[in-house]
Design a protein around this motif. Structure first.
Motif, mmCIF file in Angstrom:
data_model
loop_
_atom_site.group_PDB
_atom_site.id
_atom_site.type_symbol
_atom_site.label_atom_id
_atom_site.label_comp_id
_atom_site.label_asym_id
_atom_site.label_seq_id
_atom_site.Cartn_x
_atom_site.Cartn_y
_atom_site.Cartn_z
ATOM 1 N N UNK B 103 -43.724 -25.634 30.256
ATOM 2 C CA UNK B 103 -43.461 -24.906 31.539
ATOM 3 C C UNK B 103 -42.897 -25.646 32.759
ATOM 4 N N UNK B 104 -42.169 -24.994 33.544
ATOM 5 C CA UNK B 104 -41.910 -25.607 34.968
ATOM 6 C C UNK B 104 -42.228 -24.519 35.871
ATOM 7 N N UNK B 105 -42.821 -24.647 37.139
ATOM 8 C CA UNK B 105 -42.884 -23.720 37.932
ATOM 9 C C UNK B 105 -42.242 -23.840 39.366
ATOM 10 N N UNK B 106 -41.020 -23.045 39.695
ATOM 11 C CA UNK B 106 -40.473 -23.123 40.757
ATOM 12 C C UNK B 106 -40.728 -21.952 42.000
ATOM 13 N N UNK B 107 -41.495 -22.478 43.244
ATOM 14 C CA UNK B 107 -41.737 -21.582 44.133
ATOM 15 C C UNK B 107 -40.106 -21.504 44.742
ATOM 16 N N UNK B 108 -39.789 -19.931 44.822
ATOM 17 C CA UNK B 108 -38.516 -19.514 45.162
ATOM 18 C C UNK B 108 -38.705 -18.170 45.886
ATOM 19 N N UNK B 109 -38.154 -18.035 47.227
ATOM 20 C CA UNK B 109 -38.160 -16.787 47.938
ATOM 21 C C UNK B 109 -39.659 -16.171 47.781
ATOM 22 N N UNK B 110 -40.608 -16.854 47.943
ATOM 23 C CA UNK B 110 -41.962 -16.426 48.017
ATOM 24 C C UNK B 110 -42.693 -15.900 46.742
ATOM 25 N N UNK B 111 -41.929 -16.190 45.615
ATOM 26 C CA UNK B 111 -42.491 -16.038 44.310
ATOM 27 C C UNK B 111 -42.705 -17.208 43.552
ATOM 28 N N UNK B 112 -43.301 -17.394 42.387
ATOM 29 C CA UNK B 112 -43.440 -18.251 41.465
ATOM 30 C C UNK B 112 -42.846 -17.949 40.155
ATOM 31 N N UNK B 113 -41.543 -18.992 40.113
ATOM 32 C CA UNK B 113 -40.939 -18.830 38.720
ATOM 33 C C UNK B 113 -41.338 -19.671 37.767
ATOM 34 N N UNK B 114 -41.474 -19.063 36.474
ATOM 35 C CA UNK B 114 -41.732 -20.015 35.622
ATOM 36 C C UNK B 114 -40.807 -19.927 34.425
ATOM 37 N N UNK B 115 -39.949 -21.114 34.001
ATOM 38 C CA UNK B 115 -39.384 -21.337 32.853
ATOM 39 C C UNK B 115 -39.918 -22.157 31.786
ATOM 40 N N UNK B 116 -39.714 -21.920 30.467
ATOM 41 C CA UNK B 116 -40.305 -22.633 29.435
ATOM 42 C C UNK B 116 -39.422 -22.448 28.222
ATOM 43 N N UNK B 117 -39.755 -23.318 27.293
ATOM 44 C CA UNK B 117 -39.082 -23.107 25.969
ATOM 45 C C UNK B 117 -39.791 -22.298 25.103
ATOM 46 N N UNK B 118 -39.068 -21.419 24.623
ATOM 47 C CA UNK B 118 -39.686 -20.182 24.166
ATOM 48 C C UNK B 118 -38.909 -20.014 22.749
ATOM 49 N N UNK B 119 -39.925 -19.745 21.618
ATOM 50 C CA UNK B 119 -39.587 -19.637 20.167
ATOM 51 C C UNK B 119 -39.100 -18.249 19.851
ATOM 52 N N UNK B 120 -37.808 -17.991 20.073
ATOM 53 C CA UNK B 120 -37.463 -16.713 19.790
ATOM 54 C C UNK B 120 -35.803 -16.821 18.682
ATOM 55 N N UNK B 121 -36.176 -16.935 17.387
ATOM 56 C CA UNK B 121 -35.144 -17.241 16.783
ATOM 57 C C UNK B 121 -34.602 -18.676 16.834
ATOM 58 N N UNK B 123 -35.668 -22.302 19.592
ATOM 59 C CA UNK B 123 -36.124 -22.740 21.050
ATOM 60 C C UNK B 123 -35.074 -22.471 21.830
ATOM 61 N N UNK B 124 -35.356 -21.379 22.980
ATOM 62 C CA UNK B 124 -34.632 -21.094 23.844
ATOM 63 C C UNK B 124 -35.255 -20.830 25.280
ATOM 64 N N UNK B 125 -34.519 -20.393 26.588
ATOM 65 C CA UNK B 125 -35.275 -20.551 27.461
ATOM 66 C C UNK B 125 -35.751 -19.176 28.102
ATOM 67 N N UNK B 126 -36.933 -18.866 28.364
ATOM 68 C CA UNK B 126 -37.501 -17.761 28.769
ATOM 69 C C UNK B 126 -37.896 -17.796 30.406
ATOM 70 N N UNK B 127 -37.806 -16.952 31.171
ATOM 71 C CA UNK B 127 -38.304 -17.030 32.506
ATOM 72 C C UNK B 127 -39.270 -15.949 32.687
ATOM 73 N N UNK B 128 -40.295 -16.153 33.623
ATOM 74 C CA UNK B 128 -41.167 -15.271 33.912
ATOM 75 C C UNK B 128 -41.575 -15.500 35.415
ATOM 76 N N UNK B 129 -42.292 -14.493 36.011
ATOM 77 C CA UNK B 129 -42.651 -14.703 37.666
ATOM 78 C C UNK B 129 -44.068 -14.178 37.906
ATOM 79 N N UNK B 130 -44.624 -15.008 38.831
ATOM 80 C CA UNK B 130 -46.018 -14.447 39.305
ATOM 81 C C UNK B 130 -46.175 -14.621 40.892
ATOM 82 N N UNK B 131 -46.960 -13.749 41.181
ATOM 83 C CA UNK B 131 -47.113 -13.857 42.519
ATOM 84 C C UNK B 131 -48.406 -14.542 43.101
#
Lengths: 323, 323, 323, 323, 323, 323
Positions: B103-121, B123-131
């Motif tokens: 995973x990587x975490x990027x603080x962006x516009x006040x939120x924390x965006x997470x990108x990672x390598x995701x096994x969906x048929x 390896x691809x890139x998924x994104x999530x967010x947390x406050x």
């Protein structure tokens, strides 16, 4: 007779005794001996007057593979020039060196000839010469790609210069036999002959000549490396063969047993795990001591010793050519 | 000038000094930090108020690759949640995650965006967010297979969000360049641009972006990993590039020399030998200290430091783009 | 609940606790236990009267793979015969053994049957028998190439002898499932059945049976190895399954979590890094202690223990066959 | 301007016109021209007095690769000796020929020198000579493994003999560039130089020299083959380059467009589908006609023609070295 | 003596005469003989009373590989059942057939035994039996994966049934030798013996038994296929060996020259180019005519003939075992 | 019931009838339709007013892969522009096209959108648009490497544009599933969904979407290609699936049987043997005729027809999703 394991070292990774005995101060040249070295490995040394000179493979922190000169009073403590060798070169085409590695030095007719693997549109064999380890002349590309592990014999045989080498491919070659070539002038080579190929066990994937062959009454003593492919990669060990004095493509004896293999932490761990790679040796005629310099784990330079007599006897005793 | 080897460390495996200095307490997170962890590696951390939060790649004793949240007061001592992150997911199709890693975490516009390598048929890139690192929302699959090592820039550029990533294949990919994509909404990505490809030495097999790029007057500072293929496998080292502020697919400077490479036992030995894999960094503006968090041997999480100034200067001094 | 990392071992390579607990005296047989051994690994032991006997895989300094008998009073301290086993052989065709490795010993109807991987125009399964570990009879090639990791059940099932094995290819096979074969006479085998295949994580590349299955009320307890392919090679871990007593090709339970994996230096470093390979176990009925003998890093023989009860409970608790 | 397809040949497999025009009587030598031939292919021909002589690669029904002499009055109708060439050989070591294929013949200083790929512990380059195509002398192994496609220039350049060749590996090599070597005596070769490497399209996998280079005012005209790798195998096409007269490792012009490619049934179907492999040419000075002899589908020998003038003009017009 | 090429066929793809003479009506079974067949190939036929029966490999338009029964009055004109064979099967485990291909039929003790490659967790050998080609009983999986090309001898030898087969891997195996196994009951097989391996030329990649061996005074006549790997794929040719009557793992004679190879359009073009694959033969005792049925290009079924006497003489004349 | 083979075509290579019926004038565009074309293949056509337009993949005699516009009055006779399409391009970065192949054309909201595989640091998906097939605008790189076979749906679904595509690797990819992506603006794409993967038989190696999906009451009709790997290479056949109208990543029906496969000489022989590759179709609403344009042997453009009704019925009858 049986062997009780109780007294064996606890750690369990220490190997059984091999013919070559490691120098307790190993590695004699650590990977960080230069400020910007990543590793210092697979290097050639030679006696030079009362002292020693060497050509050292230095992989710097770009992971460029370069050759640096070095000097030592005792063969154990070395000063390595922080600058790579500067070749004097008559032909600008030859300046296209992408990399240079695994040098050998052969004293021959009063000069010091250096052979190494040279990146010129593929790994090939280049040759240079020095008289003083101050000025270095690049002679030529003496064998075309793809080739590695070339070393000259220290005198002409049957009127021609002779060189051992290992044809390969353009990657981490999974095969390789030792060949020999002959030359009237050190530049042009022909009459290529097969010397020996892979065999079982530790030498089943590929083999390649190491130090300058040593002339003895029994033939040319050729220390070489052999590679086994485990499920997790190559393992480089050391063996010995004795070649016919006049027809050096004829193998008289060859060790079925290795004389050194990677069992020390500095041989099993590093840039390339499980490598002992012999490149040079120095024979002390008075004591018959034979110092073998080898690269450990593609990371540092180490030393192991025996006597030439013991080495010859071992090679004949463990001769795989005996029925 | 020459360097005497005598004073060099005996063990011989210690590397020469690199730009990044290892934290003496390495690894800061050992492989067994959770009761059922096999290894804890390649993890992202971020400043969160006065403290720190992180997303940790935990390979458990099933050898499932999972991401766990964690927290720390000082960035050195971490508590890792024994339960993997629970994504809130609007689309049940997206629940088909086979694995999640790096995973990587990027603080962006006040939120924390997470990108990672995701096994969906694949390896691809998924994104999530947390406050708050308490609730986590899974946004989308933002890049289709096969892709890895995606990280967002910390602000829009030219009105669009920007993400670095590395197209790959479906295995232990033996190639890989860094690309960049652009988005109006963080979900849909296009205008894909090539940023930079492999080069010689330590970065000759593949490269991939590491931590969130750091904005400076000189451009975006991008720490990345590079891979060399030895005859016994991949070696992962760390380098740095500086990208144009407005056209971040333009590379202004790029290190020819690595800034960290595997030379410590915990980097050379472990689940995958010879890995230093940078994932996150924290810049202390007052002191200019730059902490780089990296995975060691795919086994533990380690820390190395420099200053941002030194890193920029080094990148320009050892710039491979200079003629 | 969270786990503070502070108390964790500094070195960072020590694994979290697994079900199997390592013997503190590991390795119990170091690589140099014989004067000419390169490594001693993947070996079988069995209770023999009040003492123990074993068949040891010894790779000598030719890197020949050989099997040597050995004996022990306590199962911890072993004497290994410096001479390989001498097979008595009725058929000269069978003397063409190129190599022999990874033996198992099954006590069966009062005799000791040995199965191993045999180099006869490819790796195949040979079987021999001894009554006293003094004289050894070579029975036959019982499965044609390419096969490895064969082990007999300790009694007939449904009137036939039963053997587990793993079909493979002629190299470092990157696939492999466990099969079972049946025989009226131990020489001729048929009614071959698939038992189980690869699964995720540590057992995603190939799997193979280890020690002789142990009969319990819950079924046959089968300890096996599983292999994961990292970008730097194979990693061998240990798992457990429980097979139906009467139809042993039916798997009742199977661990999703490994019960041992390479995390100790002597498991991560050696001839083949990152190997824990279970070959034999001895169950102490009174205490329920189960000793598992395993090869470490293809270099030495090690021991880890649990109780049979704990093993069964763990297998059912971490059962991957549960929804 | 547009092209109406209506008039195009129905069958759809006929290729568009290329520079080389096929002889309507193709193949001039069918695969069954000898009673025990499997195929007759990749063969060399040369003018000999008022007639023609050739060295033919014959793969017999053992699928041995052999070279047979042949003769013709007109270059179109050939008699091939049913017996392979019998080499007179001074050195018994050289009699270890495993196979011999793809010969070239160079008229040089009044004799006819033959070079071919020779199986001596790997594919390497051997050289022989004849004066009369009755007696043939085997000279030497002139380049060590692994090498193919060697052809001599028809005169000394700068006082040395010059030979083109293609370093390769030990299988169906997926790479290959053209190199040049120099010799004082035709036996010993050195000063190896890179001539040219792969390029896009039809010449993207490997390239190799074909017929003897033709000396013209504009430079040496070198016809060569180039290989593209489709998803169903190699496709061999034909191109042309012009080399500097005095420094023949300098390429002056090189066709981006092929001059022949496999589009006829006898080129697309056979022992190896999709092969046009040029080996020899004969230039008729009066008419400027240039006959190019090529192997088709590794099955038969074919002929295609142009004029030398047209070939040179085409090479300069479609020069990939322009801008 | 020389051979003029002038009279040779123009088209150039027609091969020289081989020992086996093609039936002019080839292919006797075209690929579209069933309404939903993609191809019909590699099939077994047997004399049945005054007529003939066969088991046909049909690849349907799903590209499922299936076996269909068929019948003929003359061995030339065949009716193939549009429905695949329906096996009667005692063990539901055995119903997990993923595919079935390349059947052989052996008349043995009054019944017709069928062996074929069966997809049961990998290609393995299954055996079935019929008395009337109306009802078919599936007996067992007689050899575990990975195996192909199994064929029974038509009588017991030394009290045991004997079967030839070819161990392989799980893909388009690039190696393969012929082995032999022995059985008391046709279900359980052991005493596996190596029969013969690859040799040069057309049989250098892999070999496999074809039709049921024919008993003669000179030994068992075994027709087999051999594979050569060209740069564009496998080429399948046909050869013959004669095995010792009592010890059929001993090879008495073996053809160095093929007896059939792909040179006709229907052999060089199709689903798999360049395949002649012998599967069955029928010997007419009165005339000594031997009909060999073979698959062509994995697309159709063809026929070629000789006499048994000529075949034996040829095999001895072109014997590669003669010094 | 049985089928007599007697009446079957002699030549034996003609395939059984498939759902798609070949146009007797095949190939409709031969490989030599342009003076410098090597082959013309895998091309898109579309109805344009009362006439037809197309984008043709032309591999020229450099073996450059290019796209040329073309026009036709009847869809059978075509004029192809001898000059490749000239893209108008706002961003010079996008001019770095190394190659362009396998275009699709989708009529969408009154314009014609073209998608193709574009060589920009690896094969990726580019999109362009035209209104008149005179001027062409290059829009963007819409999917990063490595991707192929992208085709747009002809209308928005759920408010977003939708595109099918096939993630791949950087070579002759041996795997490949069909994915779908969604976009608000045709430039930025996200919400990537898996549609369907490989299955048995003719579609076991990889699959990829072909023509623009056709909207029907039963769902989107998607014709696609599937690849099987024989021992001599890939075989490309054609199948059909029906996707949910609103959730087009949901597959409602999918053919287990192919609807076309390479059985004609012009499909089995050529630049790549054994290829039928569907790229476009034109539906005649009045007659319900469906013309499918496909590339044959990577050499020419061919046509086969059915009715849409028959295609839907066939897809449902041979539905592999039915239990």
């Amino acid at each position: 007779m049986s062997v009780a394991t109780e007294a064996a070292p606890r750690q369990g990774l220490i190997g059984a005794e091999s013919l070559l005995k490691r120098y307790p101060g190993n590695p004699i040249i650590p990977r960080n001996a230069l400020p910007d070295s990543d590793s210092i490995l697979n290097s050639a040394v030679v006696r030079f007057g009362d002292a020693y000179r060497g050509m050292f493979r230095v992989d710097n922190q770009n992971r460029d593979m370069l050759i640096h000169p070095g000097r030592s009073a005792d063969g154990l403590h070395w000063e390595i020039d922080p600058r790579p060798v500067q070749w004097q070169c008559r032909d600008s085409e030859l300046e296209q060196i992408v990399y240079a590695y695994d040098p050998r030095i052969t004293p021959l007719e009063g000069r010091y000839y250096i052979t190494w693997c040279h990146g010129y549109h593929g790994p090939c064999i280049a040759m240079g010469v020095t008289d003083d380890f101050e000025k270095f002349e690049l002679l030529e590309v003496v064998l075309p790609p793809f080739n590695r592990n070339a070393v000259l014999f220290p005198r002409k045989i049957n009127g021609r210069y002779v060189m051992l080498h290992r044809p390969s491919d353009n990657g981490h070659t999974p095969f390789g036999d030792i060949f020999l070539s002959q030359s009237p002038d050190l530049i042009h080579w022909g009459s290529h002959r097969f010397v020996m190929g892979t065999a079982g066990g530790w030498q089943s994937t590929k083999i390649g000549a190491g130090p300058v062959p040593i002339e003895t009454d029994e033939g040319w003593v050729m220390i070489y490396h052999g590679v086994l492919t485990s499920c997790n990669g190559f393992v480089y060990s050391v063996g010995c063969a004795i070649l016919d004095l006049d027809q050096p493509w004829k193998v008289l004896h060859r060790t079925r047993r290795y004389i050194l293999a990677p069992t020390e932490p500095y041989e099993m761990v590093g840039s390339v795990p499980n490598v002992t790679f012999p490149v040079a040796c120095i024979h002390e005629e008075k004591t018959d001591e034979l110092r073998v310099y080898y690269g450990a784990a593609d990371t540092s330079v180490c030393l192991a010793t025996t006597t030439l007599r013991e080495l010859i006897d071992f090679t004949k005793e463990h001769d795989m050519l005996k029925s």
